[in-house]
Design an enzyme around this catalytic site. Sequence first.
Site, PDB file in Angstrom:
ATOM      1  N   ARG A 243      -3.007 -17.369  -8.624  1.00 29.13           N
ATOM      2  CA  ARG A 243      -2.369 -16.400  -8.222  1.00 29.13           C
ATOM      3  C   ARG A 243      -1.475 -16.680  -6.709  1.00 29.13           C
ATOM      4  O   ARG A 243      -0.563 -16.139  -6.480  1.00 29.13           O
ATOM      5  CB  ARG A 243      -3.122 -15.230  -8.071  1.00 29.13           C
ATOM      6  CG  ARG A 243      -2.602 -13.896  -7.677  1.00 29.13           C
ATOM      7  CD  ARG A 243      -3.300 -12.798  -7.664  1.00 29.13           C
ATOM      8  NE  ARG A 243      -4.588 -12.700  -6.680  1.00 29.13           N
ATOM      9  CZ  ARG A 243      -5.396 -11.851  -6.644  1.00 29.13           C
ATOM     10  NH1 ARG A 243      -5.354 -11.015  -7.739  1.00 29.13           N
ATOM     11  NH2 ARG A 243      -6.356 -12.170  -5.781  1.00 29.13           N
TER      12      ARG A 243
ATOM     13  N   GLU B 207      -3.678   1.906  -7.714  1.00 28.00           N
ATOM     14  CA  GLU B 207      -4.722   0.944  -7.831  1.00 28.00           C
ATOM     15  C   GLU B 207      -5.564   1.203  -6.609  1.00 28.00           C
ATOM     16  O   GLU B 207      -5.153   2.155  -5.744  1.00 28.00           O
ATOM     17  CB  GLU B 207      -4.522  -0.559  -7.736  1.00 28.00           C
ATOM     18  CG  GLU B 207      -3.539  -0.878  -6.503  1.00 28.00           C
ATOM     19  CD  GLU B 207      -3.052  -2.210  -6.565  1.00 28.00           C
ATOM     20  OE1 GLU B 207      -3.801  -3.298  -7.160  1.00 28.00           O
ATOM     21  OE2 GLU B 207      -1.891  -2.565  -6.066  1.00 28.00           O
TER      22      GLU B 207
ATOM     23  N   TYR C 186      -2.150 -14.012   0.967  1.00 27.54           N
ATOM     24  CA  TYR C 186      -3.566 -14.590   1.207  1.00 27.54           C
ATOM     25  C   TYR C 186      -4.456 -14.346  -0.342  1.00 27.54           C
ATOM     26  O   TYR C 186      -3.738 -14.066  -1.327  1.00 27.54           O
ATOM     27  CB  TYR C 186      -4.190 -13.629   2.025  1.00 27.54           C
ATOM     28  CG  TYR C 186      -4.437 -12.365   1.782  1.00 27.54           C
ATOM     29  CD1 TYR C 186      -3.823 -11.179   1.299  1.00 27.54           C
ATOM     30  CD2 TYR C 186      -6.027 -11.651   1.331  1.00 27.54           C
ATOM     31  CE1 TYR C 186      -3.876  -9.916   1.085  1.00 27.54           C
ATOM     32  CE2 TYR C 186      -6.367 -10.498   0.985  1.00 27.54           C
ATOM     33  CZ  TYR C 186      -5.177  -9.533   0.832  1.00 27.54           C
ATOM     34  OH  TYR C 186      -5.745  -8.266   0.422  1.00 27.54           O
TER      35      TYR C 186
END
Length: 289
Positions: A52, A180, A33
Amino acid sequence: MSDIAYVNGKFLDINDAKVSVKDRGLLFGDGVYEVAGVIEGVLIDNLAHLKRLERSLHSIELELPLTINKLIEVQKEIIMLNSLKEGTLYLHVTRGESQNREFEFPEAPRASIVMFVQHKKIFHLTQDKLRAKVMTLPDLRWKRRDIKSIALLAQVLAKQTAHQNGCDEVWMYEDNFVTEGGSSNAFIIKDNKLISRKNNETILSGITRQAVLKLVQQESLLFDERPFTIEEAYHSSEAFYTSASVFVMPVISIDGKIIGDGNPGPLTLKLRNLYENFAKSFINQKNNN
Ligand code: PDD
């Protein structure tokens, strides 16, 4: 009036927009996604997001079911149909329907694509919204975090725990080093130097992160691309996270420990401001075309 979603070539009322119960995205999380920010009806850094997307698709051996130009056309159409001024555009591509829930790829997969928008403030945020609290939790994800997979259970659980603890975001860690955020990239500032983990398979290559790093270079700010520990983060002078849906978000506490003086740091605010100007350049580009 309800929103309009896009599902495999059709624009539908969001309440009528459906996918098959045999969609492999639903059964296996077999899909990827993207989420891109929108301000004044204009997509921010969209080409980088699409690049991406292509990389994620390639990594899972899936082909985009339409050309990039057609995809961009659909993106613009859905923003227009929903009169989206500010918010995000979500899109995912899955490996389509599975006949008998077989794990292996179908012989001739027909990828399925879904798109919808979310109306929310990402740019015009009031000061009280620019004060995020972060909680740290172990990173329980798989090892290919560079692929923007729709399988997000680890992040769902971690973000829920953070939320239940009064926090806005989770910073996940592995071997005591922060990887992250649950849906963002993590940064700290120490001795006027920006510190953030290097891009590799352990994190998602954030589009906002990439843009911020270019701005950091342009401004000749000091940058150390390396992992940092939770302990280091506790003692940092500033901290923030980045994503398409929050831009540059100042962090005021981590695990209840106050960062700096408990207010958004000056360098963080400078970077937010620089990123906002960068985002505005996409609107100016559109207006000049
Ligand atoms: N998430 N890391 C993770 C795990 C993410 O899910 C995201 C984005 C980022 C930041 O990437 P970018 O700057 O390209 O948005 C980093 C989106 C916003 C989401 O899942 O809603």
